[in-house]
Design a protein around this motif. Structure first.
Motif, PDB file in Angstrom:
ATOM      1  N   ARG A 148       0.888 -38.139 -37.825  1.00 25.67           N
ATOM      2  CA  ARG A 148       1.315 -38.296 -36.402  1.00 25.67           C
ATOM      3  C   ARG A 148       0.380 -36.700 -35.921  1.00 25.67           C
ATOM      4  O   ARG A 148       1.160 -36.006 -36.491  1.00 25.67           O
ATOM      5  CB  ARG A 148       2.508 -38.129 -36.023  1.00 25.67           C
ATOM      6  N   HIS A 199      11.578 -32.970 -33.233  1.00 28.47           N
ATOM      7  CA  HIS A 199      11.557 -33.899 -34.719  1.00 28.47           C
ATOM      8  C   HIS A 199      10.619 -35.592 -34.606  1.00 28.47           C
ATOM      9  O   HIS A 199      10.765 -36.229 -33.856  1.00 28.47           O
ATOM     10  CB  HIS A 199      13.178 -34.523 -35.284  1.00 28.47           C
ATOM     11  N   VAL A 200       9.933 -35.788 -35.764  1.00 27.42           N
ATOM     12  CA  VAL A 200       9.236 -36.869 -36.192  1.00 27.42           C
ATOM     13  C   VAL A 200       9.755 -38.104 -36.164  1.00 27.42           C
ATOM     14  O   VAL A 200       9.360 -38.640 -35.375  1.00 27.42           O
ATOM     15  CB  VAL A 200       8.231 -36.839 -37.028  1.00 27.42           C
ATOM     16  N   PHE A 206       6.442 -29.977 -31.511  1.00 25.86           N
ATOM     17  CA  PHE A 206       5.766 -31.019 -31.136  1.00 25.86           C
ATOM     18  C   PHE A 206       3.921 -30.969 -31.246  1.00 25.86           C
ATOM     19  O   PHE A 206       3.868 -31.236 -31.702  1.00 25.86           O
ATOM     20  CB  PHE A 206       5.019 -31.171 -29.652  1.00 25.86           C
ATOM     21  N   GLN A 250       5.095 -31.343 -39.936  1.00 23.53           N
ATOM     22  CA  GLN A 250       6.291 -32.693 -39.594  1.00 23.53           C
ATOM     23  C   GLN A 250       5.991 -33.813 -40.409  1.00 23.53           C
ATOM     24  O   GLN A 250       6.915 -34.264 -41.648  1.00 23.53           O
ATOM     25  CB  GLN A 250       6.898 -32.687 -38.579  1.00 23.53           C
ATOM     26  N   LEU A 275       3.789 -31.277 -36.117  1.00 29.96           N
ATOM     27  CA  LEU A 275       3.779 -32.722 -36.027  1.00 29.96           C
ATOM     28  C   LEU A 275       3.346 -33.427 -37.380  1.00 29.96           C
ATOM     29  O   LEU A 275       3.635 -34.513 -38.339  1.00 29.96           O
ATOM     30  CB  LEU A 275       3.624 -33.989 -34.635  1.00 29.96           C
ATOM     31  N   SER A 327       7.994 -40.691 -33.107  1.00 25.78           N
ATOM     32  CA  SER A 327       6.480 -40.688 -32.687  1.00 25.78           C
ATOM     33  C   SER A 327       5.879 -42.102 -32.134  1.00 25.78           C
ATOM     34  O   SER A 327       4.457 -42.045 -32.302  1.00 25.78           O
ATOM     35  CB  SER A 327       6.491 -40.913 -34.312  1.00 25.78           C
TER      36      SER A 327
END
Length: 210
Positions: A102, A58-59, A87, A93, A90, A63
């Motif tokens: 991201r 999860h972001v 991933f 997300q 991202l 990050s």
């Protein structure tokens, strides 16, 4: 093993700096952002970072990892490969959670149930704990009886299961069959909020006492 916790980003995700007192080698677990603060924390502690560890994709937990990895030339390890799709997602997300953009990336090494990750002389046991995400892992350090559990378990709560490929039944099984058997005395560092012990959650967490 020594550790310090720094909540990062507006989502207040707990990033843990862990290190070996003998070698002063260390790692960041779930560097979710605020890279300058995380690097300053390591410098203040006199720690040389040798790797980055991720519990899930999860972001808010990953990050900061690519930037730190590039700056220091260190690898990113974890989570389990079932989180690969997160991933790749991202950018989406980041929009969903109101985070800065991201780019997709992948870790240098996927981790699996039963593996051991070393940080100096520290040995962290890898426990696959799906439910919040399918590839979520927990890092357990048996000498200090400490577990870094990401978003599987919180003080008085459990991880969300309404996000892509989350599953409530699987998450409860991960907690009750893979984490609680480690012992009531184990202190755990959650992805958000205060620390607790498995024993306290076994007795009082409403999701585990139903």
């Amino acid at each position: 093993m020594k550790y310090r916790i720094l909540p990062v980003t507006p989502l207040q995700q707990n990033c843990s700096l862990i290190w070996d007192e003998q070698t002063m080698e260390g790692a960041l677990i779930d560097p979710g952002g605020d890279v300058e603060q995380l690097l300053a924390l390591a410098t203040q502690a006199g720690v040389t970072l040798t790797k980055l560890l991720l519990t899930h994709g999860h972001v808010d937990h990953v990050s900061g990892a690519p930037e730190i990895a590039r700056l220091l030339g260190i690898p990113i390890e974890g989570p389990q490969q079932e989180d690969a799709f997160l991933f790749q997602l991202l950018p989406q997300q980041a929009v969903m959670f109101g985070c800065p953009h991201r780019d997709p990336f992948l870790p240098d090494r996927w981790l699996h149930e039963g593996m051991v990750v070393t940080v100096g002389t520290i040995e962290l046991q890898v426990i696959h704990t799906p439910g919040h995400t399918p590839g979520h892992v927990v890092f357990f350090e048996p000498q200090t009886r400490t577990a870094f559990v990401g978003d599987v378990l919180f003080h008085g709560a459990i991880g969300r299961t309404d996000l892509p490929r989350g599953d409530y039944t699987t998450l409860i099984a991960s907690i009750t069959e893979r984490l609680l058997p480690l012992g009531d005395d184990v202190t755990f560092v959650p992805g958000h909020g205060p620390l607790s012990t498995f024993g306290e959650q076994r007795r009082s967490n409403p999701f585990l006492t139903e």
